[in-house]
Design an enzyme around this catalytic site. Structure first.
Site, mmCIF file in Angstrom:
data_model
loop_
_atom_site.group_PDB
_atom_site.id
_atom_site.type_symbol
_atom_site.label_atom_id
_atom_site.label_comp_id
_atom_site.label_asym_id
_atom_site.label_seq_id
_atom_site.Cartn_x
_atom_site.Cartn_y
_atom_site.Cartn_z
ATOM 1 N N SER A 143 0.745 -1.108 0.108
ATOM 2 C CA SER A 143 0.044 0.009 -0.188
ATOM 3 C C SER A 143 0.970 1.074 0.090
ATOM 4 O O SER A 143 1.864 1.360 0.452
ATOM 5 C CB SER A 143 -1.041 0.061 1.162
ATOM 6 N N TYR A 155 -1.817 -0.650 10.412
ATOM 7 C CA TYR A 155 -1.953 -0.884 8.914
ATOM 8 C C TYR A 155 -0.833 -0.763 8.130
ATOM 9 O O TYR A 155 -0.348 -1.648 7.339
ATOM 10 C CB TYR A 155 -3.382 -0.557 8.341
#
Length: 255
Positions: A143, A155
């Site tokens: 990501s 995350y």
């Protein structure tokens, strides 16, 4: 001839969003695709049906990550679906997110994110790599949050671990001598139908933050994965592909 004819692929988290687009693209390229899902069998069946409707080959395989025996469950389902065929392409796409800043995170949520986003792909590679065919491809979906700071600390940490895994594995004795490449794709904000991206102001602001002046689509990421999965990418390994449309590269000169 399709560029992945005769190849097999496993895409984790392939029942929706980016994973679904990747599975559809690899099948369109000629691969037999195992469509992994955690709990939503109906969505996985829709992905498989979409692939078959276009003349592709696919089958669903179930395994909920973050529970005891998750990797072995997936490996056995994959082996049953592939039969005598070995695995050529592994795409580690499955992930969970959610509130994960310093103030919101709980030990339980922290453990869940690392179990699904880091532990599962690590041990899935460990389990499947010995049986992967020479010249195979491992592609991890990371990501842009490892480069662009957003309030998703835990995350982002999990995706940073995935980035490190890719580079280390690419240089490992287990892959190099067999021609197996390992690369990572880092998407930016992708319009997967999330309600947030139905708000015009958010879509416009996100588009303006990219060099290409638009939101990304799941198909954009699928195209990057398709390239890395191909024979032509056999000399590319240990790399991270920033698939963000040039998001936050710097001041927009002339804009």
């Amino acid at each position: 001839m399709s560029k992945l004819a005769g190849k097999t692929a496993l895409v984790t988290g392939a029942s929706r969003g980016i994973g679904r687009a990747i599975a559809i693209r690899l099948a369109a390229d000629g691969a037999l695709v195992a469509v992994h899902y955690g709990t939503n069998a109906a969505a996985a069946d829709e992905t498989v049906a979409a692939i078959r409707a276009e003349g592709g080959r696919a089958f669903p395989v179930a395994a909920e990550f973050g529970v005891e025996g998750d990797v072995e469950t997936l490996a056995r389902g994959l082996e049953a679906g592939l039969g005598d065929s070995g695995l050529d392409i592994l795409v580690n796409n499955a992930a969970v997110s959610g509130a994960s800043g310093l103030d919101e995170a709980t030990p339980e949520h922290f453990d869940k994110l690392f179990a699904v986003n880091v532990k599962a792909p690590f041990f899935l590679i460990q389990r499947l790599l010995p049986g992967m065919r020479d010249g195979g491809r491992i592609i991890n979906i990371s990501s842009a949050v490892t480069r662009i700071v957003l309030p998703e600390t835990v995350y982002a940490m999990t995706k940073g671990a995935l980035d490190t895994l890719g580079r280390n594995l690419a240089n490992s004795y287990a892959t190099g001598g067999r021609g197996i490449t390992v690369n990572t794709v880092a998407p930016g904000p992708i319009d997967t139908g999330h309600p947030m991206f139905q708000i015009p102001e958010i879509v416009e602001g996100t588009a303006k933050a990219t060099a290409l002046d638009r939101m990304g689509t799941p198909e954009d990421i699928a195209a990057a994965v398709s390239m890395l999965a191909s024979e032509e990418a056999g000399w590319i390994t240990g790399n991270l592909v920033d698939a963000t449309g040039g998001m936050f590269l710097g001041p927009r000169l002339g804009k």
